[in-house]
Scaffold this motif. Structure first.
Motif, mmCIF file in Angstrom:
data_model
loop_
_atom_site.group_PDB
_atom_site.id
_atom_site.type_symbol
_atom_site.label_atom_id
_atom_site.label_comp_id
_atom_site.label_asym_id
_atom_site.label_seq_id
_atom_site.Cartn_x
_atom_site.Cartn_y
_atom_site.Cartn_z
ATOM 1 N N ARG A 69 -13.063 41.721 1.602
ATOM 2 C CA ARG A 69 -13.472 40.344 1.301
ATOM 3 C C ARG A 69 -14.914 40.165 1.736
ATOM 4 O O ARG A 69 -15.461 40.962 2.479
ATOM 5 C CB ARG A 69 -12.583 39.338 2.061
ATOM 6 N N TRP A 70 -15.521 39.093 1.279
ATOM 7 C CA TRP A 70 -16.900 38.778 1.638
ATOM 8 C C TRP A 70 -17.014 37.271 1.824
ATOM 9 O O TRP A 70 -16.182 36.506 1.365
ATOM 10 C CB TRP A 70 -17.875 39.267 0.574
ATOM 11 N N ARG A 110 -24.003 35.248 -4.301
ATOM 12 C CA ARG A 110 -23.082 36.400 -4.290
ATOM 13 C C ARG A 110 -23.805 37.736 -4.389
ATOM 14 O O ARG A 110 -23.189 38.773 -4.612
ATOM 15 C CB ARG A 110 -22.032 36.284 -5.394
ATOM 16 N N THR A 111 -25.131 37.769 -4.235
ATOM 17 C CA THR A 111 -25.859 39.035 -4.194
ATOM 18 C C THR A 111 -25.898 39.517 -2.746
ATOM 19 O O THR A 111 -25.554 38.785 -1.816
ATOM 20 C CB THR A 111 -27.290 38.892 -4.750
ATOM 21 N N ARG A 137 -20.914 50.151 1.862
ATOM 22 C CA ARG A 137 -19.849 49.706 2.780
ATOM 23 C C ARG A 137 -18.890 48.761 2.057
ATOM 24 O O ARG A 137 -17.674 48.879 2.176
ATOM 25 C CB ARG A 137 -20.421 49.021 4.005
ATOM 26 N N LEU A 138 -19.449 47.814 1.324
ATOM 27 C CA LEU A 138 -18.611 46.853 0.601
ATOM 28 C C LEU A 138 -17.809 47.534 -0.504
ATOM 29 O O LEU A 138 -16.617 47.250 -0.678
ATOM 30 C CB LEU A 138 -19.474 45.725 0.035
ATOM 31 N N GLY A 152 -17.715 40.318 -6.896
ATOM 32 C CA GLY A 152 -16.563 39.726 -7.559
ATOM 33 C C GLY A 152 -15.636 39.084 -6.543
ATOM 34 O O GLY A 152 -15.767 39.285 -5.337
ATOM 35 N N GLY A 153 -14.706 38.316 -7.027
ATOM 36 C CA GLY A 153 -13.758 37.646 -6.141
ATOM 37 C C GLY A 153 -14.307 36.330 -5.636
ATOM 38 O O GLY A 153 -15.319 35.834 -6.116
ATOM 39 N N SER A 154 -13.615 35.781 -4.654
ATOM 40 C CA SER A 154 -14.023 34.478 -4.126
ATOM 41 C C SER A 154 -14.507 34.604 -2.691
ATOM 42 O O SER A 154 -14.110 35.512 -1.959
ATOM 43 C CB SER A 154 -12.850 33.494 -4.189
ATOM 44 N N CYS A 155 -15.322 33.662 -2.311
ATOM 45 C CA CYS A 155 -15.908 33.628 -0.969
ATOM 46 C C CYS A 155 -14.829 33.320 0.067
ATOM 47 O O CYS A 155 -14.074 32.362 -0.071
ATOM 48 C CB CYS A 155 -16.998 32.554 -0.933
#
Length: 165
Positions: A69-70, A110-111, A137-138, A152-155
């Protein structure tokens, strides 16, 4: 440092955290869930004490962002009642990376944003050696990126203060 005598597979075993060296794991136990043990909390607190109260709060909140996740600097700032710039400064000087995963914090668009104090304004995916490291890493954790370099995905915004007593 206290060690666990019989670690359960669902527990995170303690790690050596030092602001002057890379953390090293003390066990090869397979981790299936994220549970911070009392020994780990004690060890984290030992190295967080010399830091400013704000940086302690930032790093403890960052521990709640799960692998794969991010989040963003601004999402963390909202949670901490602070500014994205202050969160970024704490990330830049994180002595516990990658165990305290500052690589999971992205720019609001999201960058990748910055990493290890390097912030290059560029549309090229992964420009700069530290940004390459952050992106890898991500990717290794399962985060995907589109052709514009946006995650991609949600915060992630479900922060918890891990390590607080």
């Amino acid at each position: 440092m206290a060690t666990e005598t019989t670690p359960e597979p669902s527990q995170v075993v303690s790690a050596t955290l030092s602001p002057h060296s890379q953390p090293t794991a003390k066990s090869t136990t397979t981790i299936t869930t994220t549970t911070i043990t009392t020994d780990t909390q004690t060890e984290i607190q030992k190295y967080l004490r010399p830091l400013t109260p704000f940086r302690r709060r930032v790093y403890r909140a960052l521990l709640s962002v799960p692998e794969g996740r991010w989040t963003t600097y601004s999402a963390m700032a909202t949670y901490l009642n602070s500014s994205a710039r202050a969160v970024g400064n704490a990330m830049r000087t994180n002595p516990f990376a990658p165990e305290v995963p500052c690589h999971r914090v992205l720019a609001a668009d999201r960058t990748l944003g910055g990493y290890k104090g390097e912030w290059k304004v560029s549309k090229h995916i992964g420009s700069g050696s530290f940004r390459d490291e952050k992106r890898l890493r991500l990717l290794d954790e399962g985060v995907t990126f589109d052709g514009d370099g946006k995650a991609g995905g949600s915060c992630f915004k479900e922060f918890r203060d891990l390590g607080a007593k």
